[in-house]
Design a protein around this motif. Sequence first.
Motif, PDB file in Angstrom:
ATOM      1  N   ASP A   1       0.856  -1.185   0.000  1.00 60.12           N
ATOM      2  CA  ASP A   1       0.000   0.000   0.000  1.00 60.12           C
ATOM      3  C   ASP A   1       0.892   1.234   0.000  1.00 60.12           C
ATOM      4  N   VAL A   2       0.687   2.107  -1.003  1.00 60.52           N
ATOM      5  CA  VAL A   2       1.436   3.352  -1.102  1.00 60.52           C
ATOM      6  C   VAL A   2       0.492   4.502  -0.759  1.00 60.52           C
ATOM      7  N   SER A   3       0.899   5.314   0.198  1.00 55.58           N
ATOM      8  CA  SER A   3       0.078   6.443   0.654  1.00 55.58           C
ATOM      9  C   SER A   3       0.716   7.746   0.223  1.00 55.58           C
ATOM     10  N   ALA A   4      -0.127   8.668  -0.244  1.00 53.17           N
ATOM     11  CA  ALA A   4       0.323  10.009  -0.608  1.00 53.17           C
ATOM     12  C   ALA A   4      -0.306  11.017   0.354  1.00 53.17           C
ATOM     13  N   TYR A   5       0.467  12.065   0.671  1.00 55.87           N
ATOM     14  CA  TYR A   5       0.021  13.055   1.668  1.00 55.87           C
ATOM     15  C   TYR A   5       0.130  14.461   1.080  1.00 55.87           C
ATOM     16  N   GLU A   6      -0.766  15.311   1.621  1.00 58.76           N
ATOM     17  CA  GLU A   6      -0.733  16.709   1.155  1.00 58.76           C
ATOM     18  C   GLU A   6       0.425  17.467   1.780  1.00 58.76           C
ATOM     19  N   ASP A   7       0.731  17.149   3.017  1.00 57.96           N
ATOM     20  CA  ASP A   7       1.830  17.847   3.692  1.00 57.96           C
ATOM     21  C   ASP A   7       3.132  17.113   3.478  1.00 57.96           C
ATOM     22  N   ARG A   8       4.233  17.590   4.044  1.00 59.51           N
ATOM     23  CA  ARG A   8       5.552  17.003   3.842  1.00 59.51           C
ATOM     24  C   ARG A   8       5.979  16.124   5.010  1.00 59.51           C
ATOM     25  N   ALA A   9       5.032  15.802   5.903  1.00 60.53           N
ATOM     26  CA  ALA A   9       5.372  14.996   7.083  1.00 60.53           C
ATOM     27  C   ALA A   9       4.494  13.766   7.203  1.00 60.53           C
ATOM     28  N   CYS A  10       3.820  13.363   6.128  1.00 57.00           N
ATOM     29  CA  CYS A  10       2.997  12.147   6.094  1.00 57.00           C
ATOM     30  C   CYS A  10       1.924  12.141   7.190  1.00 57.00           C
ATOM     31  N   SER A  11       1.249  13.278   7.367  1.00 62.13           N
ATOM     32  CA  SER A  11       0.182  13.334   8.369  1.00 62.13           C
ATOM     33  C   SER A  11      -1.187  13.649   7.750  1.00 62.13           C
ATOM     34  N   ASP A  12      -1.236  14.384   6.647  1.00 58.70           N
ATOM     35  CA  ASP A  12      -2.495  14.788   6.024  1.00 58.70           C
ATOM     36  C   ASP A  12      -2.707  13.912   4.789  1.00 58.70           C
ATOM     37  N   ILE A  13      -3.454  12.802   4.977  1.00 53.38           N
ATOM     38  CA  ILE A  13      -3.560  11.790   3.933  1.00 53.38           C
ATOM     39  C   ILE A  13      -4.283  12.332   2.713  1.00 53.38           C
ATOM     40  N   LEU A  14      -3.746  11.984   1.536  1.00 54.11           N
ATOM     41  CA  LEU A  14      -4.365  12.362   0.272  1.00 54.11           C
ATOM     42  C   LEU A  14      -5.052  11.156  -0.362  1.00 54.11           C
ATOM     43  N   LEU A  15      -4.359  10.015  -0.410  1.00 53.58           N
ATOM     44  CA  LEU A  15      -4.934   8.799  -0.973  1.00 53.58           C
ATOM     45  C   LEU A  15      -4.040   7.622  -0.631  1.00 53.58           C
ATOM     46  N   VAL A  16      -4.582   6.399  -0.810  1.00 50.16           N
ATOM     47  CA  VAL A  16      -3.848   5.151  -0.610  1.00 50.16           C
ATOM     48  C   VAL A  16      -4.121   4.264  -1.811  1.00 50.16           C
ATOM     49  N   GLY A  17      -3.067   3.665  -2.370  1.00 50.27           N
ATOM     50  CA  GLY A  17      -3.211   2.774  -3.514  1.00 50.27           C
ATOM     51  C   GLY A  17      -2.545   1.437  -3.254  1.00 50.27           C
ATOM     52  N   ARG A  18      -3.210   0.323  -3.637  1.00 52.45           N
ATOM     53  CA  ARG A  18      -2.638  -1.019  -3.493  1.00 52.45           C
ATOM     54  C   ARG A  18      -1.843  -1.338  -4.763  1.00 52.45           C
ATOM     55  N   MET A  19      -0.551  -1.597  -4.626  1.00 53.63           N
ATOM     56  CA  MET A  19       0.329  -1.825  -5.762  1.00 53.63           C
ATOM     57  C   MET A  19       0.816  -3.274  -5.775  1.00 53.63           C
ATOM     58  N   THR A  20       0.885  -3.867  -6.965  1.00 52.55           N
ATOM     59  CA  THR A  20       1.460  -5.202  -7.167  1.00 52.55           C
ATOM     60  C   THR A  20       2.444  -5.124  -8.329  1.00 52.55           C
ATOM     61  N   THR A  21       3.058  -6.281  -8.637  1.00 50.21           N
ATOM     62  CA  THR A  21       4.011  -6.306  -9.756  1.00 50.21           C
ATOM     63  C   THR A  21       3.300  -6.183 -11.101  1.00 50.21           C
ATOM     64  N   GLN A  22       1.985  -6.398 -11.129  1.00 48.16           N
ATOM     65  CA  GLN A  22       1.226  -6.249 -12.377  1.00 48.16           C
ATOM     66  C   GLN A  22       0.369  -4.979 -12.396  1.00 48.16           C
ATOM     67  N   GLN A  23       0.191  -4.355 -11.257  1.00 44.42           N
ATOM     68  CA  GLN A  23      -0.767  -3.254 -11.179  1.00 44.42           C
ATOM     69  C   GLN A  23      -0.059  -1.915 -10.985  1.00 44.42           C
ATOM     70  N   LYS A  24      -0.436  -0.932 -11.817  1.00 41.29           N
ATOM     71  CA  LYS A  24      -0.003   0.444 -11.657  1.00 41.29           C
ATOM     72  C   LYS A  24      -1.186   1.258 -11.137  1.00 41.29           C
ATOM     73  N   PHE A  25      -0.957   2.516 -10.849  1.00 41.93           N
ATOM     74  CA  PHE A  25      -1.991   3.310 -10.183  1.00 41.93           C
ATOM     75  C   PHE A  25      -2.025   4.697 -10.800  1.00 41.93           C
ATOM     76  N   CYS A  26      -3.214   5.147 -11.196  1.00 41.76           N
ATOM     77  CA  CYS A  26      -3.395   6.509 -11.688  1.00 41.76           C
ATOM     78  C   CYS A  26      -4.716   7.035 -11.129  1.00 41.76           C
ATOM     79  N   VAL A  27      -4.685   8.162 -10.462  1.00 39.61           N
ATOM     80  CA  VAL A  27      -5.883   8.680  -9.806  1.00 39.61           C
ATOM     81  C   VAL A  27      -5.923  10.198  -9.913  1.00 39.61           C
ATOM     82  N   ASP A  28      -7.135  10.700  -9.957  1.00 39.64           N
ATOM     83  CA  ASP A  28      -7.364  12.150  -9.928  1.00 39.64           C
ATOM     84  C   ASP A  28      -7.695  12.526  -8.492  1.00 39.64           C
TER      85      ASP A  28
END
Length: 371
Positions: A296-323
């Motif tokens: 699971d890869v998490s993206a955050y709005e701030d620079r300290a990983c506290s304000d969550i933006l989204l979470v994506g489940r990644m595998t060796t076959q799966q990529k992730f693109c989100v708006d």
Amino acid sequence: MAMRCVRSWVAGGLVLGAGGLAAAGGCGAGEYDCAEEVTCEIVNANGTSNGHCWGKCVPEPPRGFDEPMLVWTGLETLAPSCDDLIGAIPRTNEVIRTVDGLPAFVGRTPPGEAPSCPVCACTAPSCALPSDVTTSSLHVCEGENAETRTPFAPPPGWDGSCVSPGWVPSELLGSLYIGSTTEQPCAPVVEESPAPPDALTGEVAIACSGKVSSTLCAQDGQRCMLYQQEDHLPEGWRHCILADGEDRECQAPVAAGDPWPRFSEKLGVFYTEVDDTRGCTPCTCKPSETHRCEADVSAYEDRACSDILLVGRMTTQQKFCVDPGSIRTLGSLSATWIVNEPGRCTPEGGAPVGELDVRGPKTICCLPRDT
């Protein structure tokens, strides 16, 4: 031009020097033997000489052996030629060159044992978190123009801890792309590498043929070898006989008190063709068919990983693109392994291959070195 007439042997009879006579009256009275000069030496008007040859009495070769020859053995990189042995005796009407410059035989000893093969192993495979993270000012990761994309890749070897590769303002964050996890393959390694075989252990034999007389030696059963330009052989050369085959016996050593040497020292067996293709297969690694790398890869709005933006489940076959929606920023990333099972590898290789093929054996027997 002055000339000193000395008896000379050439296949078929005697050689006449310039102005010389036949054998019966040209060289005067007295006996000539193999140990003397046996070619008419031409002395030019300026005192220079065109050279002469010396002879040596040796035993007749046993049945099945070639006429006696001069043989050199040693490393091939140091091998002389027959011309190095006899020198450049001019081919004129007065002086006969006693030996052809081409060797009568060139043979080699086979290499030693086949090379020992290495013990192969493999490094362990591993799962790696996504390394390709970018944003686009357009929606759903559209556009390949660099002006619309902003790299946001984590550092190499990322372990999933919070990182802040930069800052992406909302006007550049139309969409977010996260690549797949990857499996770092195993690599072959050599656990034990034997020392390479010595490439300089093989010897070469060079045999030079020349004139052999059966009439110039006083002792019955001997031949006169008319090879040399001096009364001694250069270093490394031997008086020898050769025979086809690998199992030929040399002459028995002389009995105590016998003054006549024999071809009793066996130099060995040399082959006209030596083809060695022996070697080892290279070390390789065969990966297992079962492996899973999910995170699971998490993206955050701030620079300290506290304000969550989204979470994506990644595998060796799966990529992730989100708006991520409007009025959002990107400042940091983190990741957590869900399944970290990269599998294993089986080492292969390190097996002996090829063969040694030798053809055209010759057994070489020589006079003892002190004769």
